[in-house]
Design an enzyme around this catalytic site. Structure first.
Site, mmCIF file in Angstrom:
data_model
loop_
_atom_site.group_PDB
_atom_site.id
_atom_site.type_symbol
_atom_site.label_atom_id
_atom_site.label_comp_id
_atom_site.label_asym_id
_atom_site.label_seq_id
_atom_site.Cartn_x
_atom_site.Cartn_y
_atom_site.Cartn_z
ATOM 1 N N TRP A 91 0.812 -1.228 0.000
ATOM 2 C CA TRP A 91 0.000 0.000 0.000
ATOM 3 C C TRP A 91 0.837 1.266 0.000
ATOM 4 O O TRP A 91 0.308 2.346 -0.236
ATOM 5 C CB TRP A 91 -0.948 0.020 1.219
ATOM 6 N N LYS B 16 -2.183 -8.393 -7.750
ATOM 7 C CA LYS B 16 -3.108 -8.220 -6.630
ATOM 8 C C LYS B 16 -2.578 -7.087 -5.763
ATOM 9 O O LYS B 16 -1.560 -7.217 -5.100
ATOM 10 C CB LYS B 16 -3.196 -9.485 -5.771
ATOM 11 N N PRO B 17 -3.256 -5.926 -5.814
ATOM 12 C CA PRO B 17 -2.795 -4.817 -4.972
ATOM 13 C C PRO B 17 -3.143 -5.050 -3.505
ATOM 14 O O PRO B 17 -3.963 -5.923 -3.175
ATOM 15 C CB PRO B 17 -3.576 -3.620 -5.531
ATOM 16 N N ALA B 18 -2.541 -4.246 -2.637
ATOM 17 C CA ALA B 18 -2.859 -4.315 -1.208
ATOM 18 C C ALA B 18 -4.336 -3.968 -1.000
ATOM 19 O O ALA B 18 -4.896 -3.130 -1.720
ATOM 20 C CB ALA B 18 -1.968 -3.352 -0.439
ATOM 21 N N GLY C 213 6.748 -6.339 -0.064
ATOM 22 C CA GLY C 213 5.988 -6.322 1.191
ATOM 23 C C GLY C 213 6.871 -6.784 2.337
ATOM 24 O O GLY C 213 8.098 -6.666 2.270
ATOM 25 N N SER C 214 6.226 -7.329 3.359
ATOM 26 C CA SER C 214 6.975 -7.641 4.578
ATOM 27 C C SER C 214 7.794 -8.927 4.411
ATOM 28 O O SER C 214 7.451 -9.811 3.620
ATOM 29 C CB SER C 214 5.988 -7.790 5.738
ATOM 30 N N GLU D 279 11.056 -7.978 -2.820
ATOM 31 C CA GLU D 279 11.507 -6.703 -2.230
ATOM 32 C C GLU D 279 10.894 -6.666 -0.845
ATOM 33 O O GLU D 279 9.697 -6.399 -0.700
ATOM 34 C CB GLU D 279 10.981 -5.518 -3.058
ATOM 35 N N CYS E 227 10.207 1.253 2.691
ATOM 36 C CA CYS E 227 11.144 0.221 3.158
ATOM 37 C C CYS E 227 12.580 0.723 3.135
ATOM 38 O O CYS E 227 13.458 0.109 3.724
ATOM 39 C CB CYS E 227 10.986 -1.066 2.371
ATOM 40 N N GLU F 16 11.620 -3.038 12.122
ATOM 41 C CA GLU F 16 11.290 -1.992 11.146
ATOM 42 C C GLU F 16 10.188 -1.098 11.741
ATOM 43 O O GLU F 16 9.185 -1.599 12.260
ATOM 44 C CB GLU F 16 10.800 -2.661 9.858
HETATM 45 P P1 ADP Z 1 1.898 -4.893 5.583
HETATM 46 O O1 ADP Z 1 1.818 -5.612 6.885
HETATM 47 O O2 ADP Z 1 2.763 -3.712 5.625
HETATM 48 O O3 ADP Z 1 0.570 -4.622 4.954
HETATM 49 P P2 ADP Z 1 2.222 -7.227 3.966
HETATM 50 O O4 ADP Z 1 3.462 -7.953 3.569
HETATM 51 O O5 ADP Z 1 1.276 -7.943 4.872
HETATM 52 O O6 ADP Z 1 2.701 -5.861 4.581
HETATM 53 O O7 ADP Z 1 1.402 -6.763 2.669
HETATM 54 C C1 ADP Z 1 1.937 -6.545 1.408
HETATM 55 C C2 ADP Z 1 1.093 -7.276 0.381
HETATM 56 O O8 ADP Z 1 1.128 -8.662 0.689
HETATM 57 C C3 ADP Z 1 -0.388 -6.892 0.350
HETATM 58 O O9 ADP Z 1 -0.845 -6.916 -0.996
HETATM 59 C C4 ADP Z 1 -1.040 -7.996 1.135
HETATM 60 O O10 ADP Z 1 -2.389 -8.226 0.755
HETATM 61 C C5 ADP Z 1 -0.195 -9.178 0.738
HETATM 62 N N1 ADP Z 1 -0.207 -10.303 1.688
HETATM 63 C C6 ADP Z 1 -0.436 -10.283 3.016
HETATM 64 N N2 ADP Z 1 -0.374 -11.529 3.525
HETATM 65 C C7 ADP Z 1 -0.111 -12.362 2.490
HETATM 66 C C8 ADP Z 1 0.093 -13.774 2.360
HETATM 67 N N3 ADP Z 1 0.029 -14.576 3.403
HETATM 68 N N4 ADP Z 1 0.341 -14.266 1.127
HETATM 69 C C9 ADP Z 1 0.429 -13.457 0.066
HETATM 70 N N5 ADP Z 1 0.268 -12.135 0.123
HETATM 71 C C10 ADP Z 1 0.002 -11.571 1.315
#
Ligand code: ADP
Length: 463
Positions: free
Chosen positions: A133, A157-159, A210-211, A232, A266, A366
């Site tokens: 996001w 697939k966006p956030a 993402g994370s 990333e 990040c 972080e």
């Molecule tokens: P944050 O906690 O900062 O939102 P995330 O890594 O959870 O970071 O989110 C980044 C992206 O990863 C979003 O598009 C989210 O929907 C997606 N995401 C979250 N959990 C999962 C998962 N278990 N598998 C795949 N994608 C995921």
């Protein structure tokens, strides 16, 4: 029953729009279409793919005010930053529109005159992307542009927090003639869509920003079908201010690095490590400028720091600040909040903490928020040891006008992206990515298209 995602404005907590969650069957069908269409898209010649990318970029530019407004509404970032992100997002499309024409192979001298050795590149196939996001436009185009340029089909697939910007970009891609099955967007919860992507035989590559925990699970789950993966992931960037730094430059660039997107990037500086002989001047000038930053709704013209994205993000920032204070850190500014859990908005005023020690949570978790913890060093090796003391390896910054110290720091810091007297190192033409647990692969530059290509080697005999 149709399930909906409520997209909220982080500055007010209001629902801006509801977006339909795609069902498992719809996602399966989308992946199937993307995979089938790959056979056509890979044969569209590189000059035509390049032309389409250029006109997509132009179309985004033509709509940039509207896109920026949507981005600010769903992400909270100040409007000027959203406009900046739209430009940054198109810079990747422009760059890869050119790279599409430069997917060179090579011939290699054979050890026999009867043989020829020829190497060529081909696209990997359908690419599935999952984006965050914090940069809803740029994190998408940084993946979509090289994928499409290489001849891959693409699905994103966006956030859940920020689907609207991405949906708009995909709509514009279709409007200018990029085929609907070449670039698709689906919506859903990450934990549900992730396995549908990783388990699918249609998908040949997963690309994710993402994370780190989610990235690790995507890598593990991609193993069964041996997919290509680009990751990333998180960071914990050190920012070193050396004895001979130009203090005003270091102050301005620290602010640029730390408070962009309310500290939610990040590569944001997460630990500031200052030479003990210059602390007073650096900290004095830094806090003076930080106290003037305007916090507020990103739609207001003078806002420089917007809200943080949601309650989860806010709780984490507050708990890191409180943990540091409980363990003896001194608050130099900030530690003020304007938040309402009922309404659902969360503003954190830019905060500087001094006398921070290395055991505090903020020095290894972080933060993703507008907080600067400051620790001191005396010898440069001590600064390097503090900086490298993390499982992450995404970005690092240092400030010095001494080229020997600068070169030494560059050689010894274990980070993929380094800013020397520069708090904003990202650029479409440069390879962005992390070492250690911050990721796999690079985005941007000539390196950024390689992960979308297979290398094929042909040996011709009997000549
Ligand atoms: P944050 O906690 O900062 O939102 P995330 O890594 O959870 O970071 O989110 C980044 C992206 O990863 C979003 O598009 C989210 O929907 C997606 N995401 C979250 N959990 C999962 C998962 N278990 N598998 C795949 N994608 C995921």
């Amino acid at each position: 029953m149709t399930e909906l995602i409520q997209v909220k404005n982080p500055a007010t907590g209001e629902v801006i729009q509801e977006v339909k969650i795609d069902t498992e069957k719809e996602i399966y069908e989308a992946l199937k279409r993307g995979n089938n269409y790959f056979q056509e898209w890979r044969n569209v010649n590189a000059y035509e793919r390049s032309r389409l990318l250029k006109s997509w970029s132009q179309k985004i530019h033509d709509n940039k005010e509207k896109i920026a407004e949507v981005m600010t509404l769903e992400s909270g970032k100040p409007l000027q930053e959203s406009l900046g992100e739209v430009n940054y997002a198109t810079s990747y499309i422009d760059w890869y529109a050119e790279e599409a024409k430069r997917l060179y192979g090579r011939t290699i001298p054979a050890a026999s005159e009867t043989k020829r050795i020829i190497v060529s590149k081909q696209p990997v196939g359908l690419v599935a992307a999952i984006t965050p996001w914090n940069f809803p436009a740029a994190m998408m185009t940084r993946k979509a542009a090289p994928a499409l340029a290489a001849g891959c089909t693409f699905i994103v697939k966006p956030a859940e927090e920020t689907p609207l910007t991405t949906m708009k970009l995909v709509e514009l891609a279709h409007e200018i003639g990029i085929p609907e099955n070449a670039v698709q967007v689906i919506n859903g919860r990450g934990s549900e869509v992730g396995p549908l992507f990783t388990e699918s035989d249609f998908v040949r590559k997963i690309t994710f920003t993402g994370s780190t925990p989610v990235g690790k699970s995507l890598i593990k789950n991609s193993a069964d079908t041996v997919k290509h993966v680009s990751m990333e992931l998180g960071g914990h960037a050190p920012l070193i201010v050396a004895e001979d730094a130009e203090i005003d430059v270091a102050v301005d660039q620290t602010i640029a690095s730390k408070f962009r997107n309310a500290g939610q990037t990040c590569i944001c500086a997460n630990r500031v490590i200052v030479h003990d002989s210059i602390t007073e001047e650096f900290v004095g000038k830094l806090t003076e400028k930080i106290n003037k930053l305007k916090v507020g709704n990103g739609l207001k013209k003078d806002t420089q720091v917007g809200p943080v994205i949601n309650e989860k993000g806010y709780d984490k920032i507050v708990s890191q600040i409180n943990d540091a204070i409980d363990q003896g850190a001194e608050v130099l500014c900030g530690n003020r909040y304007d938040a309402d859990k009922e309404q659902g908005y969360f503003f954190v005023h830019p905060t500087v903490l001094q006398h921070v020690d290395l055991d505090m949570k903020i020095m290894h978790e972080e933060t993703f928020g507008p907080v600067i913890p400051i620790t001191l060093f005396h010898d440069i090796d001590q600064a390097i040891e503090i900086a490298n003391n993390t499982p992450f390896g995404l970005a690092a910054y240092f400030f010095t006008d001494n080229y020997k110290i600068g070169t030494y720091l560059h050689d010894h810091l274990d980070f993929g992206v380094i800013g020397w007297n520069d708090g904003a190192p990202s650029a479409a033409q440069a390879p962005f990515g992390g070492m250690k647990e911050s990721g796999l692969g690079r985005e941007g530059g000539v390196e950024g298209i390689e992960p979308y290509l297979e290398t094929k080697y042909l040996s011709v005999g009997g000549l």
